[in-house]
Design an enzyme around this catalytic site. Structure first.
Site, PDB file in Angstrom:
ATOM      1  N   ASP A 219       1.004  -1.227  -0.081  1.00  0.00           N
ATOM      2  CA  ASP A 219       0.113   0.101   0.116  1.00  0.00           C
ATOM      3  C   ASP A 219       0.903   1.197   0.200  1.00  0.00           C
ATOM      4  O   ASP A 219       2.116   1.151   0.429  1.00  0.00           O
ATOM      5  CB  ASP A 219      -0.877  -0.129   1.160  1.00  0.00           C
ATOM      6  CG  ASP A 219      -2.103   0.840   0.879  1.00  0.00           C
ATOM      7  OD1 ASP A 219      -3.032   0.683   1.470  1.00  0.00           O
ATOM      8  OD2 ASP A 219      -2.168   1.799   0.207  1.00  0.00           O
TER       9      ASP A 219
HETATM   10  C1  GLC Z   1      -4.372   4.243  -0.607  1.00  0.00           C
HETATM   11  C2  GLC Z   1      -5.174   3.081  -0.047  1.00  0.00           C
HETATM   12  C3  GLC Z   1      -5.114   2.072  -1.217  1.00  0.00           C
HETATM   13  C4  GLC Z   1      -4.824   2.889  -2.560  1.00  0.00           C
HETATM   14  C5  GLC Z   1      -3.435   3.374  -2.467  1.00  0.00           C
HETATM   15  C6  GLC Z   1      -3.263   4.227  -3.949  1.00  0.00           C
HETATM   16  O1  GLC Z   1      -3.723   4.965   0.830  1.00  0.00           O
HETATM   17  O2  GLC Z   1      -4.968   2.384   1.165  1.00  0.00           O
HETATM   18  O3  GLC Z   1      -6.484   1.309  -1.093  1.00  0.00           O
HETATM   19  O4  GLC Z   1      -5.185   1.959  -3.609  1.00  0.00           O
HETATM   20  O5  GLC Z   1      -3.351   4.339  -1.416  1.00  0.00           O
HETATM   21  O6  GLC Z   1      -4.195   5.325  -3.810  1.00  0.00           O
END
Ligand code: GLC
Length: 669
Positions: A219
């Site tokens: 993430d």
């Molecule tokens: C965010 C989320 C994830 C998302 C990623 C990219 O913080 O937790 O679900 O796909 O970052 O934006």
């Protein structure tokens, strides 16, 4: 396409670190760069330099998709969002999220399917198949135990092994059958080790036991130490940080990681690039066609929770339409899953005016400046007094439900509860249209209103969909994918609020209806609940035994009404007697079927060993105890219409708690 041998060690390391917020590194043109963008509800066209997000088609939230109980519609949303991806040159869609709705407080519940792992898995698998059938990749997320937003980077989720295997892994296991291009490791620690650095999770379980062969991405900013993540077999750190490659070089010099581990991850990245670039792009819809699809999915996800006194469908007359969301509905929660739409959503009143031209529709949006709130509300109460019916548009909204924060309460705001109660004093025929991505405590006002229609976070088509249900063009067919408790005090986690360090999953298997049904607690609206404009009867249950663990369960659904309608039939299994704790019932199959007015339709569902097994941490495997199992077929988890029983006798050598079964050989006595 380059092979690993054509890349220097530095290039192989660089490949494991993103180029920017949404691209993989192209190694100065040596490789294609992959574009990865959110999200499950549409393409989030965010310019990270300016923070601007360009509008695109906003589809219903996954919680609404789950409320359709239609894997076909989950697939359709996947296919249509994939078409948006193709238009925007997106290679990998960062979706779907399959985290279990453990608590109604979780801010991201609108982004997730259900409290039930079986329903979540079926919907996620279909969604991924939809996206990838168009040649676009996906990212199954967030692996795992990411069930709250409170202090999400540091609060460690702690669950026992049975709970992990029976509640929190099954949706991932099922979704992996669709072979997602990537899996995204979550922010939170699990058992004290960050998921993105947790070898047990990523190497042993995800890759070893669940068989995932693709790329694990972090993430965003979830990696705290690059070499630790690599050692856990995380492949791609997103987004890049300036010292990320130096961290890998340090880990290599210090002997914490090896060049072979770097090469393994780089090989998986090369394979991912090859898979993406080799995928045939298939676009089936033009941009202009996608709004109607978003509205169709919303229509089937809307849940009629309560309908008394013939309140719905609306038949015309003098109708007041009011409330904070009447003009500007919240159609998604906030955060990375929010998609700004350029579709001008009409107010609910104007949609109803068009649908009921002979009616007198009086509209009061929540347009009062706060100072004159009372004056404004006074107008509503006055108009309500003489109206035939009042439609109030209330709910949570993206300011309340969203990423990076949990709710602290599940009631509506004071102003909204006051609006409902005071309006109900003026007029007994109040219909609440509820905008929310997760459960709402309605105890303060539910008995004062005649009907409640949950329109969820229904995407840009939310008001057309609500209109069609409210005026009866379509009978409602959505059902709750999560329990609505009577109050926050009733949720299983009420006892142990997290402390910022460890969130102990003390409720274990008893999540959602598994808890309420096992403890025989009253709920406001049960899992699987949803009314229609007709009544269905369930008849003629037959259970055909194909083997000790394989059954075909069939039954008739009869539409006793005067209009066509869809019904979601649910099949739950109960282990009547067991030597381990088992939930009172567990969803093991379902089907959504159209039944014409006055007709009957035969439904057939299959059960295999997974319907009866539990994860034995003593045997470290899935296990079925001999004995009787009840097969329950119903319109919700609390509206069971048909019950059958099967007796399972597994091979003797596989049974261990056999005190009351085992016939000791007589020669011993
Ligand atoms: C965010 C989320 C994830 C998302 C990623 C990219 O913080 O937790 O679900 O796909 O970052 O934006």
């Amino acid at each position: 396409m380059k092979t690993i041998k054509e890349l220097t060690l530095r290039e192989r390391m660089q490949l494991l670190i993103g180029k920017d917020f949404k691209h993989t590194d192209d190694l100065s043109g040596k490789l294609p760069s992959l574009k990865m963008v959110d999200g499950a509800h549409g393409v989030r066209k965010k310019d990270y330099a300016t923070g601007e997000i360009a509008p695109s088609v906003a589809f219903p939230s996954l919680s609404m998709v789950a409320s359709t109980w239609s894997p076909e519609l989950a697939r359709l949303q996947g296919e249509t969002v994939a078409d948006e991806c193709i238009d925007e040159g997106v290679d990998i869609l960062l979706a779907p999220g399959v985290n279990i709705k453990r608590s109604p407080l979780c801010g991201r519940n609108f982004e997730y399917f259900s409290e039930d792992p079986y329903l979540s898995g079926e919907m996620a698998k279909a969604y991924i198949e939809g996206v990838q059938s168009h040649g676009v990749g996906t990212s199954l997320k967030h692996f795992c135990l990411n069930n709250s937003e409170y202090d999400r980077n540091y609060q460690s989720s702690e669950a026992d092994k049975r709970t992990l295997y029976e509640i929190y892994l099954p949706a991932f296991r099922r979704a992996l059958e669709a072979e997602p291009y990537t899996v995204m490791a979550s922010y939170n620690p699990v058992g004290g080790i960050h998921a993105a650095e947790n070898r047990r999770l990523l190497a042993d379980i995800l890759r070893g036991e669940l068989g995932f062969r693709g790329v694990v991405i972090s993430d965003w900013f979830a990696v705290h130490c690059g070499w630790r993540s690599l050692r856990a077999t995380l492949d791609l750190r997103m987004p890049p940080l300036q010292y990320a490659r130096e961290e890998l070089e340090y880990g290599l010099r210090a002997g914490y990681i090896t060049e072979a581990e770097i090469d393994e991850a780089a090989e998986r990245m090369l394979a991912l690039i090859e898979r993406v670039k080799g995928a045939k792009k298939v676009r089936k819809t033009e941009k202009g066609e996608r709004h109607a699809i978003a509205a169709e999915i919303a229509r089937e996800g809307i849940v009629l929770l309560k309908n008394e006194g013939g309140a719905l469908p609306l038949a015309g007359g003098d109708i007041v339409v009011a409330g904070p969301f009447e003009m500007k509905p919240p159609y998604l929660g906030s955060g990375s899953a929010y998609i700004p739409t350029d579709y001008s959503i009409k107010s609910l009143a104007s949609e109803l005016k068009a649908a009921l031209p002979d009616s007198r529709i009086t509209e009061f949006g929540w347009a009062f400046p706060r100072s004159s709130k009372r004056v404004g509300a006074g107008y509503i109460y006055k108009a309500a007094y003489t109206a035939d019916k009042v439609v109030l548009c209330v709910g949570t909204g993206e300011g309340v439900e969203g990423e990076d924060k949990d709710r602290t309460d599940i009631r509506l705001s004071f102003e909204q509860e006051e609006l409902i109660l005071k309006t109900a004093k003026q007029n007994p025929h109040v219909i609440v249209v509820l905008y929310a991505g997760s459960a709402v405590d309605m105890s303060a006002w539910i008995d004062r209103v005649e009907a409640v229609l949950l329109v969820g976070f229904g995407g840009e088509g939310i008001h057309e969909a609500a209109r069609d249900i409210l005026v009866g063009r379509v009978a409602p067919s959505g059902k709750l994918a999560e329990s609505f408790p009577l109050s926050l005090a009733d949720i299983p986690q009420a006892a142990n609020a997290p402390n910022g360090f460890v969130d102990r999953y003390e409720e274990g298997l008893l999540v959602g209806y598994r808890y309420y049904d096992t403890k025989e607690k009253e709920v406001l609206f049960p899992f699987g609940h949803g009314l229609s404009y007709v009544d269905f009867s369930y008849e003629d249950l037959k259970i055909e035994k194909k083997s000790e663990t394989d059954y075909i369960v069939s039954f008739d659904i009869v539409n006793t009404g005067e209009r066509d309608a869809k019904e979601v039939a649910q099949l739950y299994v109960r282990d009547v007697f067991s030597y381990v704790t088992r939930p009172r019932r567990e969803l093991r199959a379902f089907a959504k079927v159209l039944v014409r007015a006055g007709e009957r339709r035969r439904v057939s569902l299959t059960l295999d060993a997974s319907a009866f097994a539990f994860y034995s941490d003593m045997l470290d495997e899935w296990h079925i105890e001999d004995g009787m199992f009840e097969i329950e077929v119903g319109a919700s988890s609390r509206d069971i219409r048909l019950v059958g029983r099967v007796e399972i006798t597994m091979p003797e050598g596989e049974q261990y708690t056999t005190v009351y079964h085992y016939q000791h050989p007589t020669e011993f006595f």
